[in-house]
Design an enzyme around this catalytic site. Sequence first.
Site, PDB file in Angstrom:
ATOM      1  N   ASN A   7       0.816  -1.135  -0.024  1.00  0.00           N
ATOM      2  CA  ASN A   7       0.016  -0.053  -0.101  1.00  0.00           C
ATOM      3  C   ASN A   7       1.000   1.138   0.167  1.00  0.00           C
ATOM      4  O   ASN A   7       1.616   1.508   0.989  1.00  0.00           O
ATOM      5  CB  ASN A   7      -1.145  -0.008   1.299  1.00  0.00           C
ATOM      6  CG  ASN A   7      -1.923   1.210   1.325  1.00  0.00           C
ATOM      7  OD1 ASN A   7      -1.351   2.226   1.016  1.00  0.00           O
ATOM      8  ND2 ASN A   7      -3.125   1.083   1.523  1.00  0.00           N
ATOM      9  N   HIS A  43      -5.600   4.003  -1.752  1.00  0.00           N
ATOM     10  CA  HIS A  43      -7.093   3.968  -1.213  1.00  0.00           C
ATOM     11  C   HIS A  43      -7.425   5.346  -1.775  1.00  0.00           C
ATOM     12  O   HIS A  43      -6.750   6.342  -1.475  1.00  0.00           O
ATOM     13  CB  HIS A  43      -6.885   4.178   0.394  1.00  0.00           C
ATOM     14  CG  HIS A  43      -8.351   4.140   1.085  1.00  0.00           C
ATOM     15  ND1 HIS A  43      -8.716   4.037   2.363  1.00  0.00           N
ATOM     16  CD2 HIS A  43      -9.718   4.500   0.501  1.00  0.00           C
ATOM     17  CE1 HIS A  43      -9.767   4.372   2.451  1.00  0.00           C
ATOM     18  NE2 HIS A  43     -10.574   4.613   1.388  1.00  0.00           N
ATOM     19  N   HIS A 191      -3.760  -4.994   7.884  1.00  0.00           N
ATOM     20  CA  HIS A 191      -3.750  -3.871   8.932  1.00  0.00           C
ATOM     21  C   HIS A 191      -3.002  -4.219   9.950  1.00  0.00           C
ATOM     22  O   HIS A 191      -2.878  -5.241  10.636  1.00  0.00           O
ATOM     23  CB  HIS A 191      -5.104  -3.736   9.506  1.00  0.00           C
ATOM     24  CG  HIS A 191      -5.249  -2.392  10.340  1.00  0.00           C
ATOM     25  ND1 HIS A 191      -5.315  -1.250   9.960  1.00  0.00           N
ATOM     26  CD2 HIS A 191      -4.937  -2.385  11.565  1.00  0.00           C
ATOM     27  CE1 HIS A 191      -5.517  -0.118  10.989  1.00  0.00           C
ATOM     28  NE2 HIS A 191      -5.371  -1.157  12.221  1.00  0.00           N
TER      29      HIS A 191
HETATM   30  N1  PXP Z   1      -5.751  -3.219   4.148  1.00  0.00           N
HETATM   31  C1  PXP Z   1      -6.675  -2.215   4.165  1.00  0.00           C
HETATM   32  C2  PXP Z   1      -7.964  -2.571   3.595  1.00  0.00           C
HETATM   33  C3  PXP Z   1      -6.467  -0.951   4.828  1.00  0.00           C
HETATM   34  O1  PXP Z   1      -7.327  -0.104   4.858  1.00  0.00           O
HETATM   35  C4  PXP Z   1      -5.131  -0.674   5.127  1.00  0.00           C
HETATM   36  C5  PXP Z   1      -4.540   0.685   5.493  1.00  0.00           C
HETATM   37  O2  PXP Z   1      -4.966   1.681   4.659  1.00  0.00           O
HETATM   38  C6  PXP Z   1      -4.108  -1.780   4.819  1.00  0.00           C
HETATM   39  C7  PXP Z   1      -4.578  -2.987   4.397  1.00  0.00           C
HETATM   40  C8  PXP Z   1      -2.532  -1.389   5.293  1.00  0.00           C
HETATM   41  O3  PXP Z   1      -2.764  -1.243   6.790  1.00  0.00           O
HETATM   42  P1  PXP Z   1      -1.249  -0.859   7.298  1.00  0.00           P
HETATM   43  O4  PXP Z   1      -0.829   0.403   6.777  1.00  0.00           O
HETATM   44  O5  PXP Z   1      -1.496  -0.730   8.653  1.00  0.00           O
HETATM   45  O6  PXP Z   1      -0.099  -1.846   6.895  1.00  0.00           O
END
Ligand code: PXP
Length: 260
Positions: A7, A43, A191
Amino acid sequence: MVQLGVNIDHIATVRQARQADEPDPAWAAMEAELGGADGITFHLREDRRHVNDRDAEVLKRTVASKLNMEMSIDPEIVKIALNLRPDQCTLVPERRAELTTEGGLDVRKLSRRLAPVVKKLNRVGIATSAFIEPVPEQIAASAKAGFGAVEIWTGSYAHATNADEREAALEILANAIDVGHNEGLIVHAGHGLTYRNVTPVAQLPGWSEFNIGHSIVARATLVGMRAAVREMKRLLHEADDRPNLVMLAPDDLADPTGTD
Ligand code: PXP
């Protein structure tokens, strides 16, 4: 082999901190791919606080791996997704006041609003995933709403403060994987996963994809995106060879230059 989606939202967060034109999330995405990312996740938030519409378009044109767009079911955002045609859309709850996505979608409660969106996305060939908490009823509701995959929120594990809580959270995650497979779903995780806590989660069999953002971007600021991604992939792929450590000591992380 489990896939890693990187991400890159917070590359854009750094850019927006100065309302400047660098760093560029598309460049970061390319560097992530060169480090072995199997996918790039972004996102497009309703408030465009980090990734913007232009970024989404450039990512669509330049990402060679799987492009995964996280999104709400706001009609304007759905329209953008249908035009953009990322490989996958992950539907997430979105609140303007939140720092990051907090918890999962309540698919049970929202199924009447979600199902038509999922149908539209599926119809144009976009794979669909629901970001949900590891609750069997939410998993079953996701299958019923037409999603092909669920992304299980790993926050309860990541935020656990002691070994008992972590063990309990891992058991719940393992059960969620089983329930997801029994419902015919592909099961992703995301997450709060970091270099230090990812190993026990990666040791659970049955995940197809991990989506990791903050920890990789944080490490990339110090060692570079390619090295940061390479190291996370190594942790995912070698999880079974490692003792069941929750916290890796800094020395357990590879030489960031990738020469070791
Ligand atoms: N998956 C989803 C659906 C998310 O909204 C996020 C945060 O944007 C993540 C994964 C990645 O989370 P983190 O930034 O805590 O690794």
